[in-house]
Design a protein around this motif. Structure first.
Motif, PDB file in Angstrom:
ATOM      1  N   ASP A 294     -35.869 -43.223  49.961  1.00 46.90           N
ATOM      2  CA  ASP A 294     -35.634 -43.137  48.517  1.00 46.90           C
ATOM      3  C   ASP A 294     -36.318 -44.288  47.797  1.00 46.90           C
ATOM      4  O   ASP A 294     -35.807 -44.805  46.805  1.00 46.90           O
ATOM      5  CB  ASP A 294     -34.130 -43.166  48.223  1.00 46.90           C
TER       6      ASP A 294
ATOM      7  N   HIS B  14     -39.701 -44.928  43.883  1.00 45.13           N
ATOM      8  CA  HIS B  14     -39.702 -45.565  42.557  1.00 45.13           C
ATOM      9  C   HIS B  14     -40.374 -46.939  42.584  1.00 45.13           C
ATOM     10  O   HIS B  14     -40.788 -47.453  41.548  1.00 45.13           O
ATOM     11  CB  HIS B  14     -38.267 -45.728  42.057  1.00 45.13           C
TER      12      HIS B  14
ATOM     13  N   CYS C 111     -28.797 -36.349  49.577  1.00 50.88           N
ATOM     14  CA  CYS C 111     -27.906 -35.905  48.498  1.00 50.88           C
ATOM     15  C   CYS C 111     -26.856 -36.960  48.159  1.00 50.88           C
ATOM     16  O   CYS C 111     -25.864 -36.649  47.508  1.00 50.88           O
ATOM     17  CB  CYS C 111     -27.207 -34.600  48.890  1.00 50.88           C
TER      18      CYS C 111
ATOM     19  N   GLY D  30     -27.008 -39.482  46.219  1.00 52.70           N
ATOM     20  CA  GLY D  30     -27.046 -40.003  44.858  1.00 52.70           C
ATOM     21  C   GLY D  30     -27.724 -41.354  44.755  1.00 52.70           C
ATOM     22  O   GLY D  30     -27.681 -42.003  43.713  1.00 52.70           O
TER      23      GLY D  30
ATOM     24  N   ARG E 168     -30.913 -42.100  44.733  1.00 50.84           N
ATOM     25  CA  ARG E 168     -32.023 -42.125  43.782  1.00 50.84           C
ATOM     26  C   ARG E 168     -31.518 -42.234  42.348  1.00 50.84           C
ATOM     27  O   ARG E 168     -32.058 -42.987  41.541  1.00 50.84           O
ATOM     28  CB  ARG E 168     -32.877 -40.875  43.965  1.00 50.84           C
ATOM     29  N   SER E 169     -30.479 -41.466  42.033  1.00 52.01           N
ATOM     30  CA  SER E 169     -29.941 -41.537  40.669  1.00 52.01           C
ATOM     31  C   SER E 169     -29.281 -42.892  40.433  1.00 52.01           C
ATOM     32  O   SER E 169     -29.336 -43.422  39.325  1.00 52.01           O
ATOM     33  CB  SER E 169     -28.942 -40.400  40.434  1.00 52.01           C
TER      34      SER E 169
ATOM     35  N   ALA F  16     -32.112 -45.304  39.708  1.00 50.60           N
ATOM     36  CA  ALA F  16     -32.710 -45.012  38.400  1.00 50.60           C
ATOM     37  C   ALA F  16     -31.798 -45.446  37.263  1.00 50.60           C
ATOM     38  O   ALA F  16     -32.241 -46.087  36.303  1.00 50.60           O
ATOM     39  CB  ALA F  16     -33.016 -43.524  38.296  1.00 50.60           C
ATOM     40  N   ILE F  17     -30.508 -45.109  37.365  1.00 56.43           N
ATOM     41  CA  ILE F  17     -29.566 -45.469  36.305  1.00 56.43           C
ATOM     42  C   ILE F  17     -29.373 -46.975  36.243  1.00 56.43           C
ATOM     43  O   ILE F  17     -29.311 -47.568  35.155  1.00 56.43           O
ATOM     44  CB  ILE F  17     -28.217 -44.747  36.521  1.00 56.43           C
TER      45      ILE F  17
ATOM     46  N   SER G 226     -23.664 -42.553  38.289  1.00 58.47           N
ATOM     47  CA  SER G 226     -24.404 -41.840  39.334  1.00 58.47           C
ATOM     48  C   SER G 226     -23.467 -41.014  40.202  1.00 58.47           C
ATOM     49  O   SER G 226     -23.804 -39.898  40.611  1.00 58.47           O
ATOM     50  CB  SER G 226     -25.187 -42.833  40.193  1.00 58.47           C
TER      51      SER G 226
ATOM     52  N   GLY H  31     -22.480 -37.885  38.216  1.00 55.63           N
ATOM     53  CA  GLY H  31     -23.583 -36.927  38.177  1.00 55.63           C
ATOM     54  C   GLY H  31     -23.723 -36.179  39.491  1.00 55.63           C
ATOM     55  O   GLY H  31     -23.896 -34.950  39.507  1.00 55.63           O
ATOM     56  N   ASN H  32     -23.626 -36.907  40.603  1.00 60.23           N
ATOM     57  CA  ASN H  32     -23.740 -36.267  41.914  1.00 60.23           C
ATOM     58  C   ASN H  32     -22.539 -35.371  42.194  1.00 60.23           C
ATOM     59  O   ASN H  32     -22.678 -34.292  42.785  1.00 60.23           O
ATOM     60  CB  ASN H  32     -23.870 -37.331  42.998  1.00 60.23           C
TER      61      ASN H  32
ATOM     62  N   ARG I  87     -22.941 -32.094  40.459  1.00 57.70           N
ATOM     63  CA  ARG I  87     -23.913 -31.240  41.156  1.00 57.70           C
ATOM     64  C   ARG I  87     -23.282 -30.569  42.364  1.00 57.70           C
ATOM     65  O   ARG I  87     -23.460 -29.352  42.587  1.00 57.70           O
ATOM     66  CB  ARG I  87     -25.115 -32.080  41.591  1.00 57.70           C
TER      67      ARG I  87
END
Length: 212
Positions: free
Chosen positions: A17, A20, A162, A164, A166-167, A170-171, A200, A203-204, A207
């Motif tokens: 991951d 970025h 899965c 989370g 990466r999110s 990013a966040i 994060s 959000g995960n 999903r």
């Protein structure tokens, strides 16, 4: 193998991951450009203690090379650039450029070292998804990081990809940038940065629940 080749390989790996990381230098340069007037207004002068920072960076790089830990060499690279700027342009410049250089920490590839973060995130999201599914009268059973219905006809695993992670990165990166640009108070900046984890996870979780 050169350090930059190792970084390129880590950033483009399909099992990590860290993609970025290759965007961070452009972000740092953009922040320096954004603060250029403030930086150029500083009294620029040679600051000899910058040599100490440079020496620490060299020791860190050599130590990383000897024990074959390129992440330490990457840290030495960024610290060395920071020390060179302090040596050439002074202590005031270092103080004003500390935040942009802090962002370079996001460009250090974690690889498998990220497991100590991703695995607890997987367990947390799986547990929350199972509990909320029961509240929504969706009968699922949690087994570790797997969600299974009682008949065994449905099975979903919150895998490492899965988690989370990466999110989260990013966040956290966006929250850090926004906090340091917008606020002067350290407390408000830390508050913005601390919001990255719950956002994060939420959000995960949303999903996973949609998939269930």
């Amino acid at each position: 193998q050169s350090l930059f080749a190792w970084l390129n390989e880590a950033y483009n790996s399909k099992v990590s991951d860290d993609a970025h990381g290759k965007l961070i230098p452009f972000l740092v340069v953009g922040l320096f450009w954004w603060k250029r007037k403030e930086l150029l207004a500083l009294p620029l002068q040679v600051w000899w203690p910058g040599l100490l920072i440079l020496m620490v960076a060299m020791v860190l790089h050599i130590f990383g090379y000897v024990i074959q830990q390129p992440r330490l060499s990457v840290m030495g690279l960024f610290l060395g650039i920071y020390g060179l700027m302090g040596l050439a342009w002074g202590r005031a410049w270092l103080g004003k450029s500390l935040f942009p250089f802090f962002l370079f920490s996001f460009s250090i590839p974690l690889g498998v070292l990220a497991n100590f973060i991703t695995f607890p995130l997987r367990l947390l999201v799986t547990s929350l998804a199972a509990d909320l599914s029961q509240l929504l009268t969706i009968n699922v059973v949690r087994q570790g990081t797997q969600l299974i219905n009682p008949s065994g006809g449905y099975q979903y695993e919150v895998a490492a990809a899965c988690s989370g992670m990466r999110s989260l990165v990013a966040i956290f990166l966006l929250a850090t940038i926004y906090g340091f640009i917008t606020f002067r108070s350290p407390g408000k900046r830390l508050l913005m940065m601390s919001l990255a984890l719950p956002l994060s996870v939420l959000g995960n979780l949303a999903r996973v629940l949609c998939i269930v």
